[in-house]
Design a protein around this motif. Sequence first.
Motif, PDB file in Angstrom:
ATOM      1  N   THR A  16       0.847  -1.189   0.000  1.00 49.33           N
ATOM      2  CA  THR A  16       0.000   0.000   0.000  1.00 49.33           C
ATOM      3  C   THR A  16       0.886   1.244   0.000  1.00 49.33           C
ATOM      4  O   THR A  16       2.090   1.178   0.273  1.00 49.33           O
ATOM      5  CB  THR A  16      -0.889   0.041   1.260  1.00 49.33           C
ATOM      6  N   LEU A  17       0.259   2.375  -0.267  1.00 51.94           N
ATOM      7  CA  LEU A  17       0.981   3.641  -0.184  1.00 51.94           C
ATOM      8  C   LEU A  17       1.539   3.846   1.224  1.00 51.94           C
ATOM      9  O   LEU A  17       2.668   4.308   1.397  1.00 51.94           O
ATOM     10  CB  LEU A  17       0.065   4.810  -0.556  1.00 51.94           C
ATOM     11  N   ALA A  18       0.750   3.478   2.232  1.00 53.63           N
ATOM     12  CA  ALA A  18       1.189   3.655   3.629  1.00 53.63           C
ATOM     13  C   ALA A  18       2.418   2.801   3.934  1.00 53.63           C
ATOM     14  O   ALA A  18       3.330   3.247   4.640  1.00 53.63           O
ATOM     15  CB  ALA A  18       0.047   3.314   4.586  1.00 53.63           C
ATOM     16  N   GLN A  19       2.457   1.592   3.400  1.00 56.43           N
ATOM     17  CA  GLN A  19       3.619   0.732   3.637  1.00 56.43           C
ATOM     18  C   GLN A  19       4.878   1.324   3.003  1.00 56.43           C
ATOM     19  O   GLN A  19       5.947   1.348   3.613  1.00 56.43           O
ATOM     20  CB  GLN A  19       3.362  -0.677   3.087  1.00 56.43           C
ATOM     21  N   VAL A  20       4.752   1.808   1.780  1.00 62.60           N
ATOM     22  CA  VAL A  20       5.898   2.398   1.104  1.00 62.60           C
ATOM     23  C   VAL A  20       6.320   3.688   1.807  1.00 62.60           C
ATOM     24  O   VAL A  20       7.510   3.965   1.953  1.00 62.60           O
ATOM     25  CB  VAL A  20       5.606   2.640  -0.393  1.00 62.60           C
ATOM     26  N   ALA A  21       5.353   4.455   2.274  1.00 58.57           N
ATOM     27  CA  ALA A  21       5.668   5.679   3.015  1.00 58.57           C
ATOM     28  C   ALA A  21       6.478   5.354   4.265  1.00 58.57           C
ATOM     29  O   ALA A  21       7.482   6.011   4.558  1.00 58.57           O
ATOM     30  CB  ALA A  21       4.386   6.423   3.381  1.00 58.57           C
ATOM     31  N   GLN A  22       6.069   4.332   4.975  1.00 58.78           N
ATOM     32  CA  GLN A  22       6.783   3.942   6.191  1.00 58.78           C
ATOM     33  C   GLN A  22       8.200   3.466   5.864  1.00 58.78           C
ATOM     34  O   GLN A  22       9.157   3.828   6.545  1.00 58.78           O
ATOM     35  CB  GLN A  22       6.027   2.835   6.917  1.00 58.78           C
ATOM     36  N   LEU A  23       8.355   2.694   4.796  1.00 58.47           N
ATOM     37  CA  LEU A  23       9.666   2.163   4.422  1.00 58.47           C
ATOM     38  C   LEU A  23      10.598   3.222   3.833  1.00 58.47           C
ATOM     39  O   LEU A  23      11.815   3.134   3.986  1.00 58.47           O
ATOM     40  CB  LEU A  23       9.494   1.015   3.421  1.00 58.47           C
ATOM     41  N   SER A  24      10.018   4.211   3.159  1.00 60.24           N
ATOM     42  CA  SER A  24      10.843   5.214   2.471  1.00 60.24           C
ATOM     43  C   SER A  24      11.055   6.490   3.273  1.00 60.24           C
ATOM     44  O   SER A  24      11.992   7.238   2.999  1.00 60.24           O
ATOM     45  CB  SER A  24      10.216   5.576   1.122  1.00 60.24           C
ATOM     46  N   GLY A  25      10.151   6.751   4.217  1.00 62.26           N
ATOM     47  CA  GLY A  25      10.231   8.009   4.958  1.00 62.26           C
ATOM     48  C   GLY A  25       9.561   9.168   4.229  1.00 62.26           C
ATOM     49  O   GLY A  25       9.639  10.309   4.679  1.00 62.26           O
ATOM     50  N   LEU A  26       8.920   8.895   3.105  1.00 57.47           N
ATOM     51  CA  LEU A  26       8.189   9.927   2.369  1.00 57.47           C
ATOM     52  C   LEU A  26       6.728   9.934   2.814  1.00 57.47           C
ATOM     53  O   LEU A  26       6.192   8.905   3.241  1.00 57.47           O
ATOM     54  CB  LEU A  26       8.250   9.660   0.865  1.00 57.47           C
ATOM     55  N   ALA A  27       6.073  11.055   2.679  1.00 55.82           N
ATOM     56  CA  ALA A  27       4.658  11.157   3.027  1.00 55.82           C
ATOM     57  C   ALA A  27       3.815  10.386   2.008  1.00 55.82           C
ATOM     58  O   ALA A  27       4.149  10.331   0.823  1.00 55.82           O
ATOM     59  CB  ALA A  27       4.229  12.625   3.048  1.00 55.82           C
ATOM     60  N   VAL A  28       2.716   9.806   2.489  1.00 56.24           N
ATOM     61  CA  VAL A  28       1.776   9.103   1.605  1.00 56.24           C
ATOM     62  C   VAL A  28       1.333  10.028   0.480  1.00 56.24           C
ATOM     63  O   VAL A  28       1.279   9.626  -0.686  1.00 56.24           O
ATOM     64  CB  VAL A  28       0.550   8.588   2.400  1.00 56.24           C
ATOM     65  N   SER A  29       1.038  11.293   0.816  1.00 55.96           N
ATOM     66  CA  SER A  29       0.564  12.233  -0.198  1.00 55.96           C
ATOM     67  C   SER A  29       1.626  12.490  -1.266  1.00 55.96           C
ATOM     68  O   SER A  29       1.301  12.623  -2.446  1.00 55.96           O
ATOM     69  CB  SER A  29       0.142  13.552   0.452  1.00 55.96           C
ATOM     70  N   THR A  30       2.897  12.518  -0.878  1.00 59.39           N
ATOM     71  CA  THR A  30       3.984  12.722  -1.847  1.00 59.39           C
ATOM     72  C   THR A  30       4.057  11.561  -2.822  1.00 59.39           C
ATOM     73  O   THR A  30       4.148  11.754  -4.037  1.00 59.39           O
ATOM     74  CB  THR A  30       5.330  12.885  -1.108  1.00 59.39           C
TER      75      THR A  30
END
Length: 195
Positions: free
Chosen positions: A28-42
């Motif tokens: 999910t976007l949230a999983q990638v956000a957590q792994l990358s440190g980027l915001a979900v919206s970004t």
Amino acid sequence: MLQTGKTDSQRVEFGKRIRKLRRDKGWTLAQVAQLSGLAVSTISKAERGIIALTYDRLAQLANGLGADMAAFFDARGTRFEDGAFAVARKAEFSRQETNNHVYEMLFPELRQKAMIPVMGTLKAHDILDFEEFVRHPGQEFLVVLEGAVTVHLEGRDPVVLQQGDSIYFDSSRGHLYASSGETDARILVVCAGQR
């Protein structure tokens, strides 16, 4: 300079490649956000082609996805093998344009390169057009091909480079490049120490 419609369509295609890499992992976007440190919206805006990511954010996203950054620029790709060689002819690159830079990723079809060579254009801007310093793991080399460039390194006085001048630095130190004049500047950057 590219026409806006062409730039927009390239950004949309770039976003589709990002989305495919994420969906291929089943994340999910949230999983990638957590792994990358980027915001979900970004991440969401990048996937939809609304925004173009800067090099440091591309590096964060690639790290979070466990992907080679070159995969964002070219969906096809093969591993660079020992003993191999590749030639890039003039105008053979994949392009990504942000508000401040035009990135021309060389050899986007090659994965697991030890270096990431990028040609680019620094759009004529004042340093105030940049939101924050860029930082990413590794080392960086920059040579000015045309024009003049001011390199801002966090904690250091700015360095002005003229055509033919170069700089080599630890890219985990905050840094920014800006055209020093009223015209765009052309550069070649090579990043090493991350894939």
